[in-house]
Design a protein around this motif. Structure first.
Motif, PDB file in Angstrom:
ATOM      1  N   ASP A   1       0.830  -1.207   0.000  1.00 26.26           N
ATOM      2  CA  ASP A   1       0.000   0.000   0.000  1.00 26.26           C
ATOM      3  C   ASP A   1       0.864   1.257   0.000  1.00 26.26           C
ATOM      4  O   ASP A   1       0.579   2.213  -0.721  1.00 26.26           O
ATOM      5  CB  ASP A   1      -0.933   0.019   1.219  1.00 26.26           C
ATOM      6  CG  ASP A   1      -2.019  -1.054   1.161  1.00 26.26           C
ATOM      7  OD1 ASP A   1      -2.241  -1.647   0.081  1.00 26.26           O
ATOM      8  OD2 ASP A   1      -2.631  -1.310   2.221  1.00 26.26           O
ATOM      9  N   ALA A   2       1.905   1.260   0.811  1.00 33.22           N
ATOM     10  CA  ALA A   2       2.782   2.428   0.899  1.00 33.22           C
ATOM     11  C   ALA A   2       3.487   2.675  -0.434  1.00 33.22           C
ATOM     12  O   ALA A   2       3.553   3.816  -0.908  1.00 33.22           O
ATOM     13  CB  ALA A   2       3.794   2.234   2.019  1.00 33.22           C
ATOM     14  N   ALA A   3       3.995   1.627  -1.041  1.00 34.87           N
ATOM     15  CA  ALA A   3       4.672   1.770  -2.334  1.00 34.87           C
ATOM     16  C   ALA A   3       3.697   2.266  -3.398  1.00 34.87           C
ATOM     17  O   ALA A   3       4.045   3.107  -4.241  1.00 34.87           O
ATOM     18  CB  ALA A   3       5.293   0.442  -2.764  1.00 34.87           C
ATOM     19  N   TYR A   4       2.473   1.781  -3.349  1.00 33.64           N
ATOM     20  CA  TYR A   4       1.439   2.190  -4.306  1.00 33.64           C
ATOM     21  C   TYR A   4       1.116   3.682  -4.148  1.00 33.64           C
ATOM     22  O   TYR A   4       1.014   4.411  -5.137  1.00 33.64           O
ATOM     23  CB  TYR A   4       0.190   1.336  -4.108  1.00 33.64           C
ATOM     24  CG  TYR A   4      -0.985   1.724  -4.967  1.00 33.64           C
ATOM     25  CD1 TYR A   4      -0.884   1.764  -6.351  1.00 33.64           C
ATOM     26  CD2 TYR A   4      -2.206   2.042  -4.390  1.00 33.64           C
ATOM     27  CE1 TYR A   4      -1.969   2.105  -7.142  1.00 33.64           C
ATOM     28  CE2 TYR A   4      -3.294   2.384  -5.171  1.00 33.64           C
ATOM     29  CZ  TYR A   4      -3.172   2.415  -6.543  1.00 33.64           C
ATOM     30  OH  TYR A   4      -4.253   2.763  -7.318  1.00 33.64           O
ATOM     31  N   GLU A   5       0.958   4.138  -2.923  1.00 39.48           N
ATOM     32  CA  GLU A   5       0.640   5.548  -2.688  1.00 39.48           C
ATOM     33  C   GLU A   5       1.762   6.454  -3.187  1.00 39.48           C
ATOM     34  O   GLU A   5       1.505   7.498  -3.794  1.00 39.48           O
ATOM     35  CB  GLU A   5       0.346   5.799  -1.209  1.00 39.48           C
ATOM     36  CG  GLU A   5      -0.936   5.148  -0.712  1.00 39.48           C
ATOM     37  CD  GLU A   5      -2.182   5.553  -1.484  1.00 39.48           C
ATOM     38  OE1 GLU A   5      -2.305   6.749  -1.860  1.00 39.48           O
ATOM     39  OE2 GLU A   5      -3.041   4.684  -1.726  1.00 39.48           O
ATOM     40  N   VAL A   6       3.002   6.075  -2.947  1.00 40.86           N
ATOM     41  CA  VAL A   6       4.138   6.862  -3.429  1.00 40.86           C
ATOM     42  C   VAL A   6       4.173   6.847  -4.957  1.00 40.86           C
ATOM     43  O   VAL A   6       4.365   7.888  -5.603  1.00 40.86           O
ATOM     44  CB  VAL A   6       5.472   6.339  -2.842  1.00 40.86           C
ATOM     45  CG1 VAL A   6       6.677   6.998  -3.523  1.00 40.86           C
ATOM     46  CG2 VAL A   6       5.515   6.586  -1.334  1.00 40.86           C
TER      47      VAL A   6
END
Length: 194
Positions: free
Chosen positions: A96-101
């Motif tokens: 999720d974090a990688a996707y948001e970035v």
């Protein structure tokens, strides 16, 4: 650099920045609490560093800081709980974090390249979450039947195929006329769509 290569490079960089010890040694409650406090402290430091930036660079920096905090907390919980479900949650937090970035980085683009970038980011996210689920199911069912693992793998393959198909179709949108028709036909054939 093409949009595809840019997106993959961005996601790889985000993944490396967010990489951590999902499979770290089990920890006690005090160690987990300390890791969570450290994550919160690091977030404040990282977010403060973003204040010197502006525009989308600042947005990317803030999302990266948020992501690192969420991943660190999820990793601490996974190490404390030491269960397949907790490890899956940590991998999901990382995805999720990688996707948001990655989505924030796509904001530097416009038109179809931006659309492709977002679809590619989503495809990478779908793959990561599907793989996390497969691994959790495999760990949960190791002593049971391998059938659940096979079902999870089939579902993951379908999800990955669908995500890749959407990326291929989005890339066709940059074309027109016969070239677009051919691109769509090829994509449908490649991904088993009628």
């Amino acid at each position: 650099m093409t949009t595809s290569k840019l997106t993959m490079a961005l996601l790889a960089a985000a993944g490396l920045c967010l990489a951590g010890g999902v499979h770290a040694q089990p920890m006690n409650k005090d160690a987990r609490d300390m890791a969570i406090k450290n994550a919160e402290s690091q977030y404040k430091t990282d977010k403060a560093a973003c204040d010197s930036l502006s525009g989308n660079a600042k947005d990317i920096c803030v999302e990266d800081a948020k992501g690192k905090e969420k991943v660190a907390k999820a990793d601490a919980d996974a190490a404390y709980q030491n269960t397949p479900k907790a490890r899956e949650a940590a991998r999901m937090a990382r995805a999720d974090a990688a996707y948001e970035v990655a989505k924030e980085k796509c904001d530097d683009l416009a038109g179809n390249p931006k659309d492709v970038c977002v679809k590619e980011a989503k495809a990478v996210h779908v793959k990561a979450t599907a793989d996390a689920k497969v691994d959790r199911v495999a760990a949960d069912t190791r002593k049971e039947s391998a059938e659940k693992t096979a079902d999870a793998q089939r579902t993951a393959a379908i999800d990955k195929n669908e995500a890749n198909y959407k990326v291929a179709i989005e890339k066709c949108d940059a074309l027109a006329g016969a070239a677009k028709d051919s691109c769509v036909r090829d994509a449908k054939a490649r991904f088993g769509k009628s």
